[in-house]
Design a protein around this motif. Structure first.
Motif, PDB file in Angstrom:
ATOM      1  N   TYR A  68     -12.833   5.717  42.909  1.00 59.18           N
ATOM      2  CA  TYR A  68     -14.470   6.439  43.383  1.00 59.18           C
ATOM      3  C   TYR A  68     -14.419   5.161  44.687  1.00 59.18           C
ATOM      4  CZ  TYR A  68     -19.167   6.667  43.608  1.00 59.18           C
ATOM      5  OH  TYR A  68     -20.562   6.801  44.193  1.00 59.18           O
ATOM      6  N   LYS A  99     -20.549  12.017  41.108  1.00 58.41           N
ATOM      7  CA  LYS A  99     -20.311  10.847  42.093  1.00 58.41           C
ATOM      8  C   LYS A  99     -19.305  10.998  43.290  1.00 58.41           C
ATOM      9  CE  LYS A  99     -24.427   8.742  40.853  1.00 58.41           C
ATOM     10  NZ  LYS A  99     -25.532   8.355  41.675  1.00 58.41           N
ATOM     11  N   TYR A 102     -20.362  14.602  45.024  1.00 62.17           N
ATOM     12  CA  TYR A 102     -21.258  13.986  45.988  1.00 62.17           C
ATOM     13  C   TYR A 102     -21.233  13.099  47.511  1.00 62.17           C
ATOM     14  CZ  TYR A 102     -26.348  12.305  47.469  1.00 62.17           C
ATOM     15  OH  TYR A 102     -26.934  11.603  48.256  1.00 62.17           O
ATOM     16  N   GLU A 103     -20.235  12.442  47.207  1.00 59.08           N
ATOM     17  CA  GLU A 103     -19.402  11.533  48.263  1.00 59.08           C
ATOM     18  C   GLU A 103     -18.973  12.764  48.962  1.00 59.08           C
ATOM     19  OE1 GLU A 103     -21.232   8.944  48.947  1.00 59.08           O
ATOM     20  OE2 GLU A 103     -22.705   8.474  47.558  1.00 59.08           O
ATOM     21  N   ASP A 133     -28.673  14.052  43.008  1.00 57.67           N
ATOM     22  CA  ASP A 133     -27.779  14.048  44.011  1.00 57.67           C
ATOM     23  C   ASP A 133     -27.049  15.532  44.485  1.00 57.67           C
ATOM     24  OD1 ASP A 133     -27.967  11.301  44.416  1.00 57.67           O
ATOM     25  OD2 ASP A 133     -26.410  10.791  43.067  1.00 57.67           O
TER      26      ASP A 133
END
Length: 537
Positions: A68, A99, A102-103, A133
């Motif tokens: 990540y 996360k 989301y990215e 997010d």
């Protein structure tokens, strides 16, 4: 009693040893690497951060958090392909890493894959219905699809729930911008700033809004607010200087540029940026002055001398450029000094451009002696072989370039040229396909593919590729010329003449169409008509 004490001490030592071993085990080491990497990442030192994350992955190749963070580093570098690969690996190893999902959603938004972005938003919200997010990503998808009513209801609902994230206000402003409701755009941005007084993105959006509306003073005030929020970020100072310059306030722009230099007079990068600011506005003397003042202050700066040399060469002062580069040769601390190698490579390129091949070879070879895999020197050496018609050595040189730099599309293009020279069209096509993967939209690579098809005598493919390109860019007359040349090579003179005539009709003041038509008539033995076309050109 003494035996019991000795036994207790021995037990304590063993216990401490076990704790030390436990604390220095693989999990502790990878945790240390990831922690140090995140600290470096936050400081903006992405190169060193990536090394720490790689160290963590060497200990645990299935460490999702390290993948990540590697993805986040690639995002900061603007390498979406690299970011996508690392983030995808992260969610493969840990499907609950929201996360990373989301990215990935943001990447899908960047490449306009809105359906895939929505899949990511839905996945996040299934796991965490109140994830900010995920909620904002969903709103962004609605905005991208111009489903304005859905987007407005969704985002206003988030704000009403107390989610005052700057992104929400910016998305809402975008909706009203699409609807050309400028009053609402300004109101929403001001509301967002009231809720997030330290948000740089909101202030930048407001500055852009004022600039588009022709409200110069307010735009300047907004940019000054941005600078007060992030005083160390010189990008905003350059933006404000550019705004001043564009609105006729050159005195204020120059004052801002002087402040940038005064903040750190020994920063070579900022000095180069200031000089570039002047150069791009055709203030060459001012750009030259900045470089010379910097060199006077940093007498041993190779970087500034090389930048000055580039300015000289770009303004047709080649001898002054070479002189500036040669000054660098006495400043390098050692043969492997990266800046010294850059100076030698620059000299090699300049002499190659001047067709002073012996000098170009001397400098390129000097670099390769010290740094055998230096890509710039290998590239120049390959170009020298091409110029000499030595396809075999050119192939070897450019193979070395792409082997060590597999992301370098220009290297594959040159490798293809070398293979063509060596009468290896299949290998040339293979190299170009690799270049196209790296840069699918490149016009020059696509034109090179046409040349390879022609060399393979596959004229149908060559014609199809050119027609496809022309359909995408009907205004590109150079492509029309390529098609005419292809027909001429096939001895299809009627079609060639039609293409050349179309170029003349579309661009009657450009010589190219007449020159090509002259060549066509010359091939047919029509000397008078060929001469007339050349005279017209």
């Amino acid at each position: 009693m003494s035996n019991r004490n000795r036994l207790f001490k021995s037990f304590t030592i063993c216990l401490c040893a076990m704790l030390v071993i436990g604390c220095s085990g693989p999990d502790a080491k990878k945790a240390k690497f990831i922690s140090k990497g995140k600290t470096l990442y936050e400081k903006g030192d992405y190169v060193k951060a990536a090394l720490e994350f790689k160290n963590a992955l060497q200990i645990d190749p299935k460490f999702a958090e390290a993948f990540y963070m590697m993805g986040m580093v690639e995002m900061k570098k603007g390498n979406l392909k690299g970011a996508f690969g690392n983030l995808s690996k992260s969610v493969e190893l840990d499907p609950a890493h929201l996360k990373a999902h989301y990215e990935l959603g943001k990447i899908f938004m960047a490449v306009r894959e809105t359906d895939k972005a929505m899949e990511k938003a839905d996945l996040i919200l299934q796991r965490q219905p109140n994830d900010v997010d995920g909620l904002l990503l969903k709103g962004a998808v609605f905005v991208a699809k111009k489903e304005n009513d859905k987007a407005r209801t969704h985002i206003e609902g988030l704000i009403a729930r107390g989610i005052r994230n700057p992104d929400g206000y910016m998305l809402l402003a975008t909706i009203y911008q699409q609807e050309k409701n400028t009053k609402k755009v300004e109101d929403i941005l001001r509301q967002g700033i009231a809720a997030n007084p330290k948000s740089v993105p909101l202030q930048l959006n407001l500055a852009g809004f004022f600039e588009r509306a022709g409200r110069g003073e307010e735009a300047s005030d907004a940019m000054r607010k941005v600078i007060s929020l992030e005083p160390d970020n010189m990008t905003y100072r350059f933006s404000l200087a550019g705004f001043y310059w564009g609105t006729g306030k050159e005195v204020e722009a120059v004052k801002m540029l002087k402040e940038i230099i005064a903040a750190d007079p020994e920063d070579e990068g900022k000095r180069i940026q200031v000089a570039a600011f002047y150069a791009t506005r055709n203030r060459i003397a001012d750009a030259e002055r900045e470089f010379k003042q910097g060199i006077a202050q940093l007498n041993k700066s190779i970087k500034l001398r090389l930048a000055l040399a580039e300015l000289y060469i770009a303004t047709n002062r080649g001898d002054a450029g070479i002189a500036s580069m040669k000054e660098c040769l006495d400043l390098g601390k050692k043969d492997k000094d990266p800046e010294l190698l850059k100076a030698k490579n620059a000299l090699a390129r300049v002499y190659f451009a001047k067709r002073e091949i012996d000098e170009a070879t001397r400098y390129a070879d000097d670099v390769l002696k010290t740094s055998p895999k230096n890509p710039d020197a290998q590239f120049t050496r390959g170009n020298i072989y091409l110029l000499k018609g030595d396809g075999g050595n050119a192939v070897a040189a450019f193979r070395g370039v792409v082997s060590d730099n597999p992301q370098m599309a220009a290297g594959y293009m040159k490798l293809a040229e070398a293979h063509l020279m060596s009468k290896e069209p299949n290998l040339a096509n293979e190299a170009l396909q690799k270049a196209l993967k790296l840069n699918p939209g490149s016009r020059e690579i696509q034109r090179a593919v046409v040349r390879v098809y022609a060399a393979q005598k596959d004229l149908r493919k060559a014609e199809g590729q050119l027609k496809k390109m022309i359909a995408a860019h009907p205004e590109d007359l150079e492509l029309k010329g390529d098609l005419g040349d292809l027909y001429l090579a096939q001895k299809d003179l009627g079609k060639a003449e039609a293409e050349y005539a179309d170029i003349k009709r579309r661009a009657p003041k450009v010589p190219a169409g007449y020159v090509k038509m002259s060549g066509l008539y010359l091939m047919q033995g029509k000397i008078d008509r060929a001469t007339a076309e050349m005279e017209q050109a």
